[in-house]
Design a protein around this motif. Structure first.
Motif, PDB file in Angstrom:
ATOM      1  N   ASN A 118       8.653  10.183   2.390  1.00 28.85           N
ATOM      2  CA  ASN A 118       7.552   9.564   3.114  1.00 28.85           C
ATOM      3  C   ASN A 118       7.165   8.282   2.384  1.00 28.85           C
ATOM      4  O   ASN A 118       7.679   7.986   1.317  1.00 28.85           O
ATOM      5  N   ASN A 119       6.265   7.522   2.981  1.00 30.42           N
ATOM      6  CA  ASN A 119       5.914   6.231   2.388  1.00 30.42           C
ATOM      7  C   ASN A 119       5.242   6.369   1.029  1.00 30.42           C
ATOM      8  O   ASN A 119       5.319   5.471   0.203  1.00 30.42           O
ATOM      9  N   LEU A 120       4.635   7.505   0.741  1.00 27.80           N
ATOM     10  CA  LEU A 120       4.031   7.698  -0.576  1.00 27.80           C
ATOM     11  C   LEU A 120       5.094   7.944  -1.637  1.00 27.80           C
ATOM     12  O   LEU A 120       4.943   7.520  -2.779  1.00 27.80           O
ATOM     13  N   ASP A 121       6.195   8.601  -1.275  1.00 25.74           N
ATOM     14  CA  ASP A 121       7.292   8.826  -2.217  1.00 25.74           C
ATOM     15  C   ASP A 121       7.866   7.503  -2.709  1.00 25.74           C
ATOM     16  O   ASP A 121       8.315   7.393  -3.845  1.00 25.74           O
ATOM     17  N   LEU A 122       7.860   6.493  -1.859  1.00 22.24           N
ATOM     18  CA  LEU A 122       8.441   5.205  -2.206  1.00 22.24           C
ATOM     19  C   LEU A 122       7.602   4.442  -3.236  1.00 22.24           C
ATOM     20  O   LEU A 122       8.076   3.496  -3.847  1.00 22.24           O
ATOM     21  N   ARG A 123       6.376   4.876  -3.449  1.00 22.27           N
ATOM     22  CA  ARG A 123       5.508   4.249  -4.446  1.00 22.27           C
ATOM     23  C   ARG A 123       5.797   4.760  -5.850  1.00 22.27           C
ATOM     24  O   ARG A 123       5.364   4.174  -6.824  1.00 22.27           O
ATOM     25  N   GLY A 124       6.472   5.863  -5.940  1.00 24.61           N
ATOM     26  CA  GLY A 124       6.725   6.472  -7.238  1.00 24.61           C
ATOM     27  C   GLY A 124       5.651   7.479  -7.586  1.00 24.61           C
ATOM     28  O   GLY A 124       4.865   7.915  -6.746  1.00 24.61           O
ATOM     29  N   GLU A 125       5.600   7.827  -8.839  1.00 23.03           N
ATOM     30  CA  GLU A 125       4.676   8.848  -9.344  1.00 23.03           C
ATOM     31  C   GLU A 125       3.230   8.362  -9.288  1.00 23.03           C
ATOM     32  O   GLU A 125       2.930   7.208  -9.584  1.00 23.03           O
ATOM     33  N   LEU A 126       2.333   9.249  -8.877  1.00 19.41           N
ATOM     34  CA  LEU A 126       0.905   8.954  -8.914  1.00 19.41           C
ATOM     35  C   LEU A 126       0.451   9.013 -10.362  1.00 19.41           C
ATOM     36  O   LEU A 126       0.629  10.026 -11.040  1.00 19.41           O
ATOM     37  N   LEU A 127      -0.137   7.932 -10.855  1.00 22.97           N
ATOM     38  CA  LEU A 127      -0.592   7.866 -12.237  1.00 22.97           C
ATOM     39  C   LEU A 127      -2.016   8.374 -12.400  1.00 22.97           C
ATOM     40  O   LEU A 127      -2.424   8.724 -13.501  1.00 22.97           O
ATOM     41  N   GLY A 128      -2.776   8.375 -11.313  1.00 24.96           N
ATOM     42  CA  GLY A 128      -4.146   8.880 -11.356  1.00 24.96           C
ATOM     43  C   GLY A 128      -5.151   7.874 -10.814  1.00 24.96           C
ATOM     44  O   GLY A 128      -4.803   6.805 -10.329  1.00 24.96           O
TER      45      GLY A 128
END
Length: 61
Positions: free
Chosen positions: A3-13
């Motif tokens: 999904n489009n969030l996966d393309l952003r990479g890891e959530l850092l917080g």
């Protein structure tokens, strides 16, 4: 399938910032450097509304 969030990479917080769109204190930073509001889904980096969705062109499993 991504999904489009996966393309952003890891959530850092969360970061110490209010969303400029909805004024809520829910801004998240991602591995690729993008900033996005968890509540209103405004991508601060790209200056556009970016709701969660599947990306076209990916293999659906």
């Amino acid at each position: 399938m991504k999904n489009n969030l996966d393309l952003r990479g890891e959530l850092l917080g969360y970061i110490d910032m209010d969303c400029p769109r909805c004024n809520r204190y829910r801004v998240e930073k991602y591995e690729n450097g993008e900033l996005s509001c968890e509540k209103c889904e405004w991508n601060i980096t790209l200056q556009k509304y970016e709701p969660w969705e599947w990306e076209d062109g990916e293999d659906k499993q």
